[in-house]
Design an enzyme around this catalytic site. Sequence first.
Site, short mmCIF file in Angstrom:
data_model
loop_
_atom_site.label_atom_id
_atom_site.label_comp_id
_atom_site.label_asym_id
_atom_site.label_seq_id
_atom_site.Cartn_x
_atom_site.Cartn_y
_atom_site.Cartn_z
N LYS A 8 -3.69 1.59 -1.71
CA LYS A 8 -5.77 2.20 -1.70
C LYS A 8 -5.79 3.26 -0.33
O LYS A 8 -5.54 2.98 0.90
CB LYS A 8 -6.50 1.27 -1.42
N MET A 10 -10.70 4.77 9.66
CA MET A 10 -11.14 5.13 8.71
C MET A 10 -12.27 6.33 8.81
O MET A 10 -13.34 6.25 8.21
CB MET A 10 -11.50 4.47 7.39
N ASP A 56 0.63 -1.01 0.27
CA ASP A 56 -0.11 0.05 0.11
C ASP A 56 1.26 1.15 0.45
O ASP A 56 2.31 1.26 -0.19
CB ASP A 56 -0.79 -0.01 0.78
N1 SAH Z 1 -6.05 -2.98 8.89
C1 SAH Z 1 -5.42 -2.22 8.50
C2 SAH Z 1 -6.36 -1.16 8.80
C3 SAH Z 1 -6.89 -1.13 7.14
S1 SAH Z 1 -8.06 0.79 7.33
C4 SAH Z 1 -5.29 -2.32 11.17
O1 SAH Z 1 -5.50 -3.34 11.00
O2 SAH Z 1 -4.77 -1.54 11.51
C5 SAH Z 1 -7.19 1.94 7.78
C6 SAH Z 1 -7.59 2.62 8.57
O3 SAH Z 1 -6.74 2.10 10.25
C7 SAH Z 1 -6.44 4.34 8.40
O4 SAH Z 1 -7.99 4.67 8.21
C8 SAH Z 1 -7.04 4.29 10.24
O5 SAH Z 1 -8.16 4.78 10.76
C9 SAH Z 1 -6.27 3.04 10.89
N2 SAH Z 1 -4.28 3.33 11.19
C10 SAH Z 1 -4.36 2.70 9.69
N3 SAH Z 1 -2.31 2.53 10.37
C11 SAH Z 1 -2.54 4.07 11.49
C12 SAH Z 1 -1.95 4.26 12.21
N4 SAH Z 1 -0.54 3.87 12.10
N5 SAH Z 1 -2.43 5.32 13.52
C13 SAH Z 1 -3.31 5.80 13.14
N6 SAH Z 1 -4.25 4.95 12.47
C14 SAH Z 1 -4.00 3.61 11.31
#
Ligand code: SAH
Length: 261
Positions: free
Chosen positions: A56, A169, A35
């Site tokens: 994405k 998200m 990604d």
């Molecule tokens: N699979 C991922 C989530 C993907 S959806 C997981 O398990 O974390 C993407 C969302 O994840 C973002 O919109 C945010 O809400 C969150 N996210 C991902 N990385 C992040 C980070 N380093 N700090 C805060 N939120 C994060």
Amino acid sequence: MTGTVYLVGAGPGAPDLLTLRAARLLERADVLFHDALVHPGTLALAKRAEKIAVGKRCGRHSTAQRFINKRLIDAARRHTTIVRLKGGDPMLFGRASEEIAALEAAEIRYEIVPGVTAALAASAEMGISLTQRGLARSVAFATPRIGHGAGPSNWATAIAAADTGAIYMGAGQAREIADALRAAGVPTSTPIALVENASLAHSRSFVITLEELPELASEAFTGPVVMLIGAQFAVAAAAAGGRELQIHSPASQRPLATASK
Ligand code: SAH
């Protein structure tokens, strides 16, 4: 003879929050699909791999999921070790099920490697547990995001029913989230922690209440944001005197919370 596709959790961002299994697979990978948000230090581990960005990012042009599925299958027919790296954990809001279904249909071997999900990294960063004896015994992971053609979601009811909520998200929809949570019966005094770029050096955190959430609609976040909702976050808000909280971390240390503004 086809290769194996590994759906690998990249964790929240900091390369040293990868699992050892993930790091070893990155080293072995022939092809790496990743990604947009992957840390350069994580990419650097994939020394031999052809690296292909299939990012994405919310609100930006994205590579269609069907196209990603096809590329994974094509790569598995030409190479031995294919790594599909996904932020956090691949099985949580990661569209892993769509890739798994496509790989199964094409009879391609696959394995899943879990990763540290954003809510857990954010909780670590704040030094506030998602569960707490006598106070928080349940955690709901939810997103207000509804995919094209998907039916209505009861995400707000799920957050309201749990002691602690983690919203993924949602940063661009603060106002809609606030309305939905109020309508679901969440008290307006409920503390909400917003953690941006959890685990990374430029991480920022805010603790506010549900009542104040709509004001954050205009806040410009450049990184991913996870929202944590629950009574326990009042502790952090009190420490900052109700003002903006900036947390400076290495994620591995107890964060130092200082009020600013
Ligand atoms: N699979 C991922 C989530 C993907 S959806 C997981 O398990 O974390 C993407 C969302 O994840 C973002 O919109 C945010 O809400 C969150 N996210 C991902 N990385 C992040 C980070 N380093 N700090 C805060 N939120 C994060």
